[in-house]
Design a protein around this motif. Structure first.
Motif, PDB file in Angstrom:
ATOM      1  N   GLU A  95       0.819  -1.212   0.000  1.00 41.27           N
ATOM      2  CA  GLU A  95       0.000   0.000   0.000  1.00 41.27           C
ATOM      3  C   GLU A  95       0.857   1.268   0.000  1.00 41.27           C
ATOM      4  O   GLU A  95       0.387   2.341  -0.336  1.00 41.27           O
ATOM      5  N   SER A  96       2.129   1.146   0.379  1.00 41.06           N
ATOM      6  CA  SER A  96       3.014   2.314   0.413  1.00 41.06           C
ATOM      7  C   SER A  96       3.406   2.755  -0.993  1.00 41.06           C
ATOM      8  O   SER A  96       3.919   3.847  -1.182  1.00 41.06           O
ATOM      9  N   GLY A  97       3.196   1.878  -1.981  1.00 43.12           N
ATOM     10  CA  GLY A  97       3.532   2.214  -3.359  1.00 43.12           C
ATOM     11  C   GLY A  97       4.951   1.847  -3.744  1.00 43.12           C
ATOM     12  O   GLY A  97       5.371   2.113  -4.860  1.00 43.12           O
ATOM     13  N   ARG A  98       5.677   1.222  -2.839  1.00 43.41           N
ATOM     14  CA  ARG A  98       7.041   0.786  -3.176  1.00 43.41           C
ATOM     15  C   ARG A  98       6.964  -0.336  -4.200  1.00 43.41           C
ATOM     16  O   ARG A  98       6.142  -1.227  -4.089  1.00 43.41           O
ATOM     17  N   HIS A  99       7.847  -0.275  -5.156  1.00 39.94           N
ATOM     18  CA  HIS A  99       7.844  -1.284  -6.212  1.00 39.94           C
ATOM     19  C   HIS A  99       8.633  -2.517  -5.795  1.00 39.94           C
ATOM     20  O   HIS A  99       9.520  -2.461  -4.958  1.00 39.94           O
ATOM     21  N   ALA A 100       8.306  -3.628  -6.420  1.00 40.82           N
ATOM     22  CA  ALA A 100       9.018  -4.885  -6.171  1.00 40.82           C
ATOM     23  C   ALA A 100      10.454  -4.770  -6.652  1.00 40.82           C
ATOM     24  O   ALA A 100      10.774  -3.958  -7.530  1.00 40.82           O
ATOM     25  N   THR A 101      11.309  -5.604  -6.100  1.00 34.81           N
ATOM     26  CA  THR A 101      12.703  -5.646  -6.546  1.00 34.81           C
ATOM     27  C   THR A 101      12.803  -6.419  -7.851  1.00 34.81           C
ATOM     28  O   THR A 101      11.894  -7.183  -8.216  1.00 34.81           O
ATOM     29  N   THR A 102      13.911  -6.259  -8.537  1.00 36.61           N
ATOM     30  CA  THR A 102      14.163  -7.011  -9.768  1.00 36.61           C
ATOM     31  C   THR A 102      14.100  -8.510  -9.479  1.00 36.61           C
ATOM     32  O   THR A 102      13.503  -9.275 -10.249  1.00 36.61           O
ATOM     33  N   GLU A 103      14.672  -8.918  -8.360  1.00 36.62           N
ATOM     34  CA  GLU A 103      14.665 -10.337  -7.979  1.00 36.62           C
ATOM     35  C   GLU A 103      13.232 -10.836  -7.767  1.00 36.62           C
ATOM     36  O   GLU A 103      12.871 -11.930  -8.236  1.00 36.62           O
ATOM     37  N   ASP A 104      12.398 -10.043  -7.083  1.00 35.62           N
ATOM     38  CA  ASP A 104      10.995 -10.429  -6.867  1.00 35.62           C
ATOM     39  C   ASP A 104      10.250 -10.559  -8.192  1.00 35.62           C
ATOM     40  O   ASP A 104       9.473 -11.488  -8.396  1.00 35.62           O
ATOM     41  N   ILE A 105      10.498  -9.613  -9.104  1.00 34.18           N
ATOM     42  CA  ILE A 105       9.826  -9.636 -10.413  1.00 34.18           C
ATOM     43  C   ILE A 105      10.244 -10.875 -11.192  1.00 34.18           C
ATOM     44  O   ILE A 105       9.411 -11.556 -11.798  1.00 34.18           O
ATOM     45  N   GLU A 106      11.534 -11.211 -11.167  1.00 34.57           N
ATOM     46  CA  GLU A 106      12.020 -12.405 -11.870  1.00 34.57           C
ATOM     47  C   GLU A 106      11.432 -13.677 -11.265  1.00 34.57           C
ATOM     48  O   GLU A 106      11.004 -14.579 -11.994  1.00 34.57           O
ATOM     49  N   THR A 107      11.406 -13.760  -9.934  1.00 35.47           N
ATOM     50  CA  THR A 107      10.882 -14.946  -9.252  1.00 35.47           C
ATOM     51  C   THR A 107       9.407 -15.135  -9.579  1.00 35.47           C
ATOM     52  O   THR A 107       8.961 -16.238  -9.914  1.00 35.47           O
ATOM     53  N   MET A 108       8.636 -14.053  -9.492  1.00 33.89           N
ATOM     54  CA  MET A 108       7.212 -14.142  -9.804  1.00 33.89           C
ATOM     55  C   MET A 108       7.010 -14.460 -11.281  1.00 33.89           C
ATOM     56  O   MET A 108       6.145 -15.253 -11.648  1.00 33.89           O
ATOM     57  N   GLY A 109       7.833 -13.871 -12.134  1.00 33.56           N
ATOM     58  CA  GLY A 109       7.749 -14.148 -13.571  1.00 33.56           C
ATOM     59  C   GLY A 109       7.972 -15.617 -13.884  1.00 33.56           C
ATOM     60  O   GLY A 109       7.304 -16.188 -14.755  1.00 33.56           O
ATOM     61  N   ASN A 110       8.894 -16.246 -13.172  1.00 33.68           N
ATOM     62  CA  ASN A 110       9.141 -17.682 -13.376  1.00 33.68           C
ATOM     63  C   ASN A 110       7.915 -18.510 -12.999  1.00 33.68           C
ATOM     64  O   ASN A 110       7.557 -19.463 -13.700  1.00 33.68           O
ATOM     65  N   PHE A 111       7.271 -18.160 -11.876  1.00 35.53           N
ATOM     66  CA  PHE A 111       6.062 -18.872 -11.449  1.00 35.53           C
ATOM     67  C   PHE A 111       4.942 -18.674 -12.471  1.00 35.53           C
ATOM     68  O   PHE A 111       4.266 -19.630 -12.881  1.00 35.53           O
ATOM     69  N   ILE A 112       4.768 -17.448 -12.923  1.00 36.77           N
ATOM     70  CA  ILE A 112       3.735 -17.156 -13.927  1.00 36.77           C
ATOM     71  C   ILE A 112       4.025 -17.919 -15.216  1.00 36.77           C
ATOM     72  O   ILE A 112       3.109 -18.478 -15.836  1.00 36.77           O
ATOM     73  N   GLN A 113       5.292 -17.971 -15.619  1.00 31.88           N
ATOM     74  CA  GLN A 113       5.649 -18.708 -16.836  1.00 31.88           C
ATOM     75  C   GLN A 113       5.315 -20.189 -16.706  1.00 31.88           C
ATOM     76  O   GLN A 113       4.865 -20.806 -17.671  1.00 31.88           O
ATOM     77  N   GLU A 114       5.510 -20.769 -15.525  1.00 32.09           N
ATOM     78  CA  GLU A 114       5.132 -22.177 -15.312  1.00 32.09           C
ATOM     79  C   GLU A 114       3.638 -22.377 -15.565  1.00 32.09           C
ATOM     80  O   GLU A 114       3.236 -23.367 -16.170  1.00 32.09           O
ATOM     81  N   MET A 115       2.819 -21.436 -15.089  1.00 31.54           N
ATOM     82  CA  MET A 115       1.370 -21.559 -15.302  1.00 31.54           C
ATOM     83  C   MET A 115       1.013 -21.364 -16.767  1.00 31.54           C
ATOM     84  O   MET A 115       0.134 -22.059 -17.290  1.00 31.54           O
ATOM     85  N   VAL A 116       1.691 -20.434 -17.441  1.00 33.78           N
ATOM     86  CA  VAL A 116       1.468 -20.240 -18.877  1.00 33.78           C
ATOM     87  C   VAL A 116       1.827 -21.522 -19.619  1.00 33.78           C
ATOM     88  O   VAL A 116       1.056 -22.014 -20.459  1.00 33.78           O
ATOM     89  N   ASP A 117       2.992 -22.094 -19.314  1.00 33.62           N
ATOM     90  CA  ASP A 117       3.440 -23.320 -19.978  1.00 33.62           C
ATOM     91  C   ASP A 117       2.479 -24.483 -19.729  1.00 33.62           C
ATOM     92  O   ASP A 117       2.289 -25.335 -20.601  1.00 33.62           O
ATOM     93  N   ALA A 118       1.877 -24.519 -18.542  1.00 39.43           N
ATOM     94  CA  ALA A 118       0.921 -25.580 -18.205  1.00 39.43           C
ATOM     95  C   ALA A 118      -0.463 -25.317 -18.798  1.00 39.43           C
ATOM     96  O   ALA A 118      -1.338 -26.180 -18.750  1.00 39.43           O
ATOM     97  N   GLY A 119      -0.679 -24.117 -19.350  1.00 40.53           N
ATOM     98  CA  GLY A 119      -1.964 -23.783 -19.970  1.00 40.53           C
ATOM     99  C   GLY A 119      -3.081 -23.500 -18.978  1.00 40.53           C
ATOM    100  O   GLY A 119      -4.247 -23.625 -19.325  1.00 40.53           O
ATOM    101  N   VAL A 120      -2.728 -23.108 -17.744  1.00 38.12           N
ATOM    102  CA  VAL A 120      -3.768 -22.889 -16.732  1.00 38.12           C
ATOM    103  C   VAL A 120      -4.013 -21.416 -16.413  1.00 38.12           C
ATOM    104  O   VAL A 120      -5.018 -21.065 -15.807  1.00 38.12           O
TER     105      VAL A 120
END
Length: 146
Positions: free
Chosen positions: A14-39
């Motif tokens: 809620e403070s508006g602070r942005h995620a770190t590059t590492e957080d964005i990469e980690t979340m991106g990897n999880f999202i990519q797994e779901m994309v690859d699985a078609g879910v």
């Protein structure tokens, strides 16, 4: 079955602070797994509530209140829309979700099943179904209701 997976806001988000590059990469990897699985159907984070508004309805009266909103633990920080075979499958996927810890506070996740046509019973007449299908055909690509 479709599920809305809701990530809860924290004081940090809620403070508006942005995620770190590492957080964005980690979340991106999880999202990519779901994309690859078609879910994965959709996923997004939300700006803090100070950039939003609420509309309160009381009969015909409508009151608009600008954010921020006090109860951070009740706010949505982001969402995923996924297609899974069961609630159990969805839970298993999201137990693996990389959750960021903001200032010692952990984001929580809520999973809710999306209402489908068959959930509406007899009240959802063939005429209503036809109207929904017509509306879906006119909407933005990828739009789908019930």
């Amino acid at each position: 079955m479709r599920f809305m997976v809701i990530t809860k806001a924290t004081a940090e988000s809620e403070s508006g602070r942005h995620a770190t590059t590492e957080d964005i990469e980690t979340m991106g990897n999880f999202i990519q797994e779901m994309v690859d699985a078609g879910v994965l159907l959709a996923a997004d984070g939300l700006h803090p509530s100070d950039k939003g508004a609420r509309i309160y309805f009381d009969g015909d009266a409508k009151t608009v209140v600008d954010g921020p909103f006090a109860e951070t633990k009740e706010l949505v920080g982001g969402f995923y829309l996924v297609e899974m075979k069961s609630l159990e499958e969805c839970v298993e996927w999201f137990k693996r979700c990389p959750v960021q810890r903001h200032g010692g506070e952990t984001t929580n996740i809520e999973i809710r099943r999306v209402v489908q046509f068959e959930d509406l019973g007899e009240a959802f007449t063939p005429e209503l179904r036809e109207a929904v299908e017509k509306r879906e055909a006119q909407a933005a690509p990828g739009f789908r209701s019930a």
